[in-house]
Design an enzyme around this catalytic site. Structure first.
Site, PDB file in Angstrom:
ATOM      1  N   SER A 160     -16.726  32.459 -18.757  1.00  0.00           N
ATOM      2  CA  SER A 160     -16.335  32.741 -20.132  1.00  0.00           C
ATOM      3  C   SER A 160     -15.805  34.163 -20.230  1.00  0.00           C
ATOM      4  CB  SER A 160     -17.557  32.573 -21.056  1.00  0.00           C
ATOM      5  OG  SER A 160     -17.214  32.892 -22.383  1.00  0.00           O
ATOM      6  N   GLY A 161     -14.588  34.291 -20.778  1.00  0.00           N
ATOM      7  CA  GLY A 161     -13.950  35.596 -20.889  1.00  0.00           C
ATOM      8  C   GLY A 161     -13.008  35.911 -19.760  1.00  0.00           C
ATOM      9  N   THR A 165      -8.216  30.282 -21.752  1.00  0.00           N
ATOM     10  CA  THR A 165      -7.486  29.820 -22.937  1.00  0.00           C
ATOM     11  C   THR A 165      -6.089  30.419 -22.986  1.00  0.00           C
ATOM     12  OG1 THR A 165      -9.562  29.585 -24.152  1.00  0.00           O
ATOM     13  CG2 THR A 165      -7.548  29.700 -25.446  1.00  0.00           C
ATOM     14  N   ASN A 207     -16.732  37.441 -24.578  1.00  0.00           N
ATOM     15  CA  ASN A 207     -15.343  37.067 -24.831  1.00  0.00           C
ATOM     16  C   ASN A 207     -15.104  37.095 -26.341  1.00  0.00           C
ATOM     17  OD1 ASN A 207     -12.774  36.094 -24.752  1.00  0.00           O
ATOM     18  ND2 ASN A 207     -13.286  34.098 -23.880  1.00  0.00           N
ATOM     19  N   SER A 210     -13.778  33.108 -27.221  1.00  0.00           N
ATOM     20  CA  SER A 210     -14.412  32.166 -26.302  1.00  0.00           C
ATOM     21  C   SER A 210     -14.273  30.745 -26.830  1.00  0.00           C
ATOM     22  CB  SER A 210     -15.889  32.522 -26.132  1.00  0.00           C
ATOM     23  OG  SER A 210     -16.541  31.573 -25.324  1.00  0.00           O
ATOM     24  N   SER A 211     -13.834  29.831 -25.942  1.00  0.00           N
ATOM     25  CA  SER A 211     -13.744  28.417 -26.314  1.00  0.00           C
ATOM     26  C   SER A 211     -15.143  27.817 -26.296  1.00  0.00           C
ATOM     27  CB  SER A 211     -12.833  27.670 -25.333  1.00  0.00           C
ATOM     28  OG  SER A 211     -11.529  28.151 -25.389  1.00  0.00           O
ATOM     29  N   GLY A 440     -16.243  27.928 -19.538  1.00  0.00           N
ATOM     30  CA  GLY A 440     -16.606  28.477 -18.244  1.00  0.00           C
ATOM     31  C   GLY A 440     -18.103  28.438 -18.010  1.00  0.00           C
ATOM     32  N   GLU A 442     -21.794  29.449 -17.838  1.00  0.00           N
ATOM     33  CA  GLU A 442     -22.515  30.329 -18.745  1.00  0.00           C
ATOM     34  C   GLU A 442     -23.944  30.516 -18.262  1.00  0.00           C
ATOM     35  OE1 GLU A 442     -22.234  28.802 -22.686  1.00  0.00           O
ATOM     36  OE2 GLU A 442     -20.137  29.411 -22.942  1.00  0.00           O
TER      37      GLU A 442
END
Length: 1206
Positions: A160-161, A165, A207, A210-211, A440, A442
């Protein structure tokens, strides 16, 4: 022992003992002082003695400055990979290849490498031709799909980050750009991203965007390669974020965008305020996000919704549901006790009423739903109160249910706009490119059920990557009997089996416990411990009081908090909430809860759990990816602080290690990523060898492949042939493709040459036949033309002959007719003379009779007068006899008689004299009229005759003479109260039958026709341009001079400060004559022409000739002016003197009469200026100061205009 020199690059192994510590690159700064001084890549200095130099090793030359493809690294180890990424990252180069796999390091800043020029550079280029870029991966996906006619997919993975995306959006933009259509569907596909990001992305610790859900975008292309549709699949939205967020995190973006960008009227309608007013948005103590503009993002969301066919009603309903969620979060509960049972009530507040009104339900129904629960047992319903904690859980479950179903509806709405079902026509094949942007890996301080599902998805993606890169590749090498050295790699299949594959796996145990009515998180944890405590990938709690368990993922150990697992997995709403939704009058909320409302209570108990749904979706995704040709993008997060140009070595090496990048580089370097079946290879590359037949009519395909590859690559190159396929390196495939392009280009050129020759010959034959036809037509035309010329010549000859014959006959006939005419005319003249003679004699007779009669009448009148005088004499004589003697009376009467006779004689002479004078005057008048008809009109004389009554100008202003008849009242200036009465006297009202002129206002006329910024109001300064447009430049300059004169006439502009006396006799010349001489149109035109000629001759005096002051001086002063040289010099060269009008009015103070002459004279000589002067006086009358002078000017201009027109 390593011999080092200053400037050498070495590996420095600090041996700190940490898990993710690797040697760091360094450069030797000093080595001749007994100790070695090195400066590492992080800028730290180290002093090393020669005895302890064992931890120093030289760096391979490829690792000094970095390489674009890490397969070419000489130092094939983790340190070499890490340093290569670090060097390129410091140079702001974030992309690096590992074969066909792209490694992208998040720069945390916007780089200028995504422009349309970059898109054109990377279009139709193979990997390796250009520097590494995300566009190169997208381009190869697209052209591989067109070339191989096979579906492609691009798997973008990372923490993540790491930038997954953004990479997905860049690939989408590239595909939309190179598809070449630029159609509406491409725009719709691109506009889906802002909506999904707003409703599915949020700011987290790691992030800012973040998605919080996974998505797979399947882009469909037609046979021409144009985008014709797309479909989006979403996976596992993190609904719990709506109700709670960790510290320094935000809720979903859409809430903050709505509160910042929504119109005040709409916010008031929904009862919304600021983000800090809602507890759902302030749990993380973070309502602002650096780098995001919520206001502009909301505008992007609204525009994207319009593009994707969201109606205004649907957008409004979405806003109402989002607002109701915020109001629900502000509800407060108070504890109560009823019948020894814990209960609660909702504190009445405006938020409760607003939330209920937005959902269109009753507030009391909302209160009952949130504070009680209805259980149905054996056909009977039992209502039990809920505690405060249970009430809060019900509220949060209701809110999560609304948001989750709203998100699913939005995705379905987007798919309805962008998805085009495949055509039923046979033979039409539609290919696709899939983009996987999923959450991602985590690992937070507290990890819950969502993190287990997210990491389970990442385990599957890692296994797909491992299987594609390692397992399938090595298995295929073994099946094809390729000489190959087996490479060990990290396989996460055991962890996947424990989580979801083998019997009694973790997912199945959680599902089983969720279906038990009395199942709890503790019983679930007990079953997990008892089943998997011996598994090496499972870590049970240390004691019975702990509620955490651990799983060894491919990226490391993650500890999960088991509390809340079952409730999140059930993902169900109890009956009261469903009944509340069913009772709502809002059709939209019923629509998104349609499936739940349709289910009965018993059916809802058997509804699938969240984990089973997610597992099923993930299996379908893996099947979809397995039939596609994959491309991999590995995103690396350089630091946890989200700062640019900061590279955390330990964080990056950890990501590289668990992603298997080291093994990937090894297998890519040793392996053969490009492979063709024999038939595919022969059909594709047979153009490289002349005479090779197509694959379907050949028997020995293997031998043909060997001939082609040996001829093009050589026998000693690193390529191999298996049982059914040929295996090549990346650079071999690139070399073959380049040679194939050259060969095809040569064949195409040959075909073009032959085709062009055939076309040229065809054109030649067509042109030849056309030329022959044209020649035939031309020769016929020329012959016909010659025939016509000859024919016309003969006709002309005939005409000449006939004309000569007719001419002779004409002369004879003419001579005869002339003789006849002479005799006839003589007869007619004599006859007319006789008639005229008789007429003259008659007129003379009548005239003489008239004269005789007049003489007779005059003699009779004279005789009558004399008889009357004689009678008067006799009467007087008789009267006087009584008074005096007879003799005296007779003498006196005779004297008076003689006086009367003399008087009669004088009257007769006077009448004769007057008659002679009248006849003479009439004769002179007729002669004068004849002369005037022959002479041109002199305007000066006309002006002097018209305004001669004004007399000469005197020494004092306003004392210029007496007004003419009819204008005497203008000379009487009212004063005091009398003036106020005159000014305040209202004009008479128009009659009822007159036209209504209220609409014809001067302000409206001024706004329509005035130039520039001029208005109907009066200003006390010179104008920059005339009020009306004038084509003639002389009219423009004269209009400005008239305005200055009006200002001075009204006293609003001072007179010139100095007065120059010019004694040249010009004072005796009438004012209007001066005006006509200096302001006539012909003079202006002549002067303008002279200025243009002089400007062409003299180039040195161009600037001066072009100045406004010089033009005015040249136009207002004739070259043969009678003023002195000093005045001329001052007007043409004076820097302080600003010439704004005619020079006659600038060189001395003028009287009001002269000003009036100047204004009226311009109105006479220049008809185009009459409207300008009328409007200038009208602007003065528009003010409160309506002076008599304004009326005078306007009246006189109007009088001149009407007289001229009449």
């Amino acid at each position: 022992m390593v011999i080092l020199q200053q400037g050498d690059y070495v590996w420095l192994d600090l041996k700190t003992g940490r898990e993710f510590d690797v040697p760091v690159g360094a450069v030797v700064k000093l080595c001749d002082s007994g100790q070695i001084q090195v400066l590492d890549d992080e800028g730290r200095e180290h002093w090393i003695s020669p005895q302890n130099a064992t931890n120093i090793k030289p760096i391979h030359p490829t690792s000094i400055h970095g390489v674009e493809d890490m397969i070419r690294l000489g130092d094939l180890n983790e340190a070499g990979i890490l340093r290569n990424l670090l060097i390129r990252y410091n140079e702001r180069v974030i992309y690096t290849y590992t074969g066909s796999i792209l490694v992208a390091v998040n720069p945390y800043q916007l780089l200028p490498i995504y422009t349309p020029d970059q898109i054109r550079l990377y279009t139709n280029r193979k990997i390796g031709e250009m520097p590494p870029h995300i566009f190169a991966i997208a381009d190869n996906c697209y052209f591989n799909m067109k070339r191989n006619n096979k579906d492609q997919c691009c798997i973008i993975s990372g923490e993540s980050g790491a930038g997954k995306t953004e990479s997905t959006k860049l690939i989408l933009q590239f595909l939309a750009a190179i598809s070449g259509q630029h159609s509406w569907i491409e725009q719709q596909v691109l506009e889906a991203t802002p909506i999904l990001e707003a409703f599915g992305n949020a700011k987290t610790i790691r992030n800012d965007n973040s998605s919080r859900f996974g998505k797979y975008i399947d882009i469909h292309f037609n046979k021409r390669g144009a985008i014709e549709g797309a479909k989006i699949e979403q996976y596992l939205l993190e609904k719990s974020r709506v109700c709670r967020q960790a510290h320094d995190e935000r809720n979903y973006h859409v809430f903050y965008c709505m509160l910042r960008g929504m119109a005040p009227e709409m916010k008031a309608k929904l009862g919304l305020g600021r983000a800090t007013d809602y507890s759902y948005l302030t749990m993380g103590n973070c309502t602002e996000c650096d780098g995001r503009d919520d206001l502009s993002d909301y505008s992007s969301i609204l525009s994207a919704m319009k593009v994707l066919m969201f109606t205004e009603t649907e957008s409004c309903e979405i806003s109402k549901l989002l607002a109701s969620i915020l109001h629900m979060g502000n509800l407060r509960f108070e504890a109560r006790t009823y019948d020894n049972l814990d209960a609660c009530v909702v504190v009445r507040s405006p938020d409760l009423v607003t939330a209920a009104s937005l959902m269109e339900v009753e507030p009391k129904d909302v209160m009952v739903c949130l504070t009680t629960r209805t259980l149905i047992t054996r056909g009977e319903s039992v209502t039990t109160p809920l505690s405060v904690e249970q009430g809060l859980d019900v509220r949060d479950a209701f809110v999560k249910g609304i948001y989750g179903r709203l998100f699913v509806w939005i995705v379905e709405k987007i798919n309805a706009a962008i998805y085009r079902p495949p055509s039923c026509e046979s033979g039409i094949i539609r290919r696709s490119i899939g983009l996987l942007d999923i959450f991602g890996f985590e690992n937070f301080v507290v990890n819950s059920f969502e993190q287990l599902c997210i990491n389970f998805a990442n385990e599957n993606l890692q296994q797909f990557f491992v299987r594609h890169v390692f397992k399938l590749e090595q298995e295929e090498y073994n099946l094809e009997d390729i000489s190959w050295q087996h490479i060990e790699f990290t396989d996460n299949q055991d962890a996947l089996d424990m989580i979801a594959n083998k019997p009694m796996n973790i997912i199945s145990l959680i599902d089983e416990e969720s279906k038990f009515p009395k199942g709890t998180d503790a019983t679930m944890l007990y079953k997990l411990n008892s089943q998997h405590k011996l598994n090496s990938n499972y870590m049970p709690p240390k004691n019975s009081y702990e509620t955490q368990f651990g799983i060894q993922h491919f990226a490391g150990m993650v500890h999960y908090e088991s509390r809340g697992f079952l409730e999140k997995n059930r993902d169900s709403l109890h009956t009261d909430i469903i009944q509340l939704v069913h009772s709502s009058k809002n059709k939209f909320i019923k629509q998104i809860f349609q499936a739940d409302v349709a289910m009965g209570v018993e059916t809802r108990k058997r509804s699938p759990t969240l984990s089973s749904q997610f597992k099923r979706s993930l299996e379908m995704l893996m099947r979809t990816l397995s039939v596609c040709q994959p491309f991999f993008v590995r995103c690396i997060k350089p630091n946890e602080l989200k700062k640019p140009m900061l590279f955390d070595r330990e964080l990056c090496i950890r990501q590289l290690r668990y992603s298997g990048m080291m093994e990937t580089i090894r297998i890519r370097r040793a392996g053969y990523p490009i492979r063709y079946s024999f038939a595919e290879f022969v059909d594709r590359f047979r153009v490289l060898m002349p005479g090779v037949k197509p694959a379907h009519i050949q028997a020995d395909l293997r031998g043909t492949c060997m001939q082609i590859v040996s001829a093009q690559l050589g026998k000693h190159e690193d390529w191999q042939i298996g049982k059914t396929k040929i295996f090549l390196k990346d650079h071999h495939d690139m070399q073959l493709e380049i040679e194939r392009d050259k060969a095809i280009t040569d064949k195409v050129i040959l075909i073009q040459k032959v085709a062009r020759g055939l076309k040229a010959r065809t054109n030649f034959l067509r042109l030849r036949s056309a030329v022959i036809f044209i020649q035939k037509v031309w020769r016929g035309y020329r012959s016909r033309k010659n025939y016509q010329i000859m024919k016309s010549g003969f006709i002309r000859l005939q005409a000449v002959c006939r004309s000569r014959k007719f001419y002779r006959n004409y002369r004879i006939t003419r001579h005869r007719i002339t003789l006849l005419q002479a005799r006839c005319r003589g007869f007619l003249i004599r006859q007319a003379f006789g008639r005229r003679l008789r007429a003259v004699l008659t007129i003379q007779a009548y005239t003489r009779g008239m004269i005789a009669r007049r003489l007779c009448q005059r003699l009779r009148a004279e005789r009558q007068h004399r008889l009357e005088a004689e009678r008067q004499r006799l009467a007087e004589e008789e009267l006087l006899r009584n008074q005096m003697t007879i003799r005296r009376a007779k003498a006196e009467a005779e004297r008076k008689h003689q006086e009367r006779l003399n008087q009669l004689a004088q009257q007769q002479e006077e009448r004769e004299r007057e008659e002679k004078e009248e006849s003479r005057r009439k004769k002179e008048l007729l002669e004068q009229m004849e002369r005037e008809k022959e002479q041109p009109v002199d305007h000066s004389d006309m002006v002097d005759r018209m305004f001669g009554f004004l007399g000469d100008s005197g020494p004092l202003p306003n004392k210029d003479g007496q007004g003419p008849a009819g204008f005497e009242d203008l000379e009487k200036t009212p004063r005091g109260e009398e003036a106020e009465e005159v000014l305040n006297e209202a004009p008479p009202l128009p009659d009822e039958d007159e036209e209504d002129l209220s609409e014809y206002k001067f302000s409206k006329f001024a706004a329509t026709y005035f130039q520039g910024v001029s208005t109907h109001t009066y200003i006390r300064r010179p104008l920059k341009q005339p009020l009306l447009f004038h084509e003639d430049e002389g009219d423009q300059l004269a209009a400005l001079a008239v305005w200055i004169t009006v200002l001075r006439f009204m006293g609003d502009l001072p007179e010139p400060k100095y007065q120059m006396v010019i004694n040249d006799g010009s004072e005796k010349i009438p004012v209007m004559t001066k005006i006509y001489e200096t302001l006539g149109k012909r003079t202006y035109k002549r002067e303008l022409q002279e200025l243009q000629v002089e400007g062409e001759v003299s180039s040195t005096d161009t600037q001066k000739r072009n100045s406004v002051r010089h033009k005015l001086v040249s136009l207002t002063l004739k070259r043969k002016s009678k003023i002195t040289e000093e005045v001329t010099r001052r007007l043409t060269e004076g820097s302080d003197y600003v010439l704004q009008g005619n020079s006659m009015l600038e060189d001395r103070p003028t009287s009001n009469l002269e000003k009036l002459h100047f204004i009226i004279g311009n109105g006479i000589l220049r008809p185009a200026l009459r409207s300008e002067a009328l409007l200038q006086s009208k602007t003065k009358l528009n003010t409160d100061d309506k002076s008599v002078e304004s009326f005078n000017i306007g009246d006189m201009i109007y009088f001149i205009d009407t007289q001229e027109k009449s």
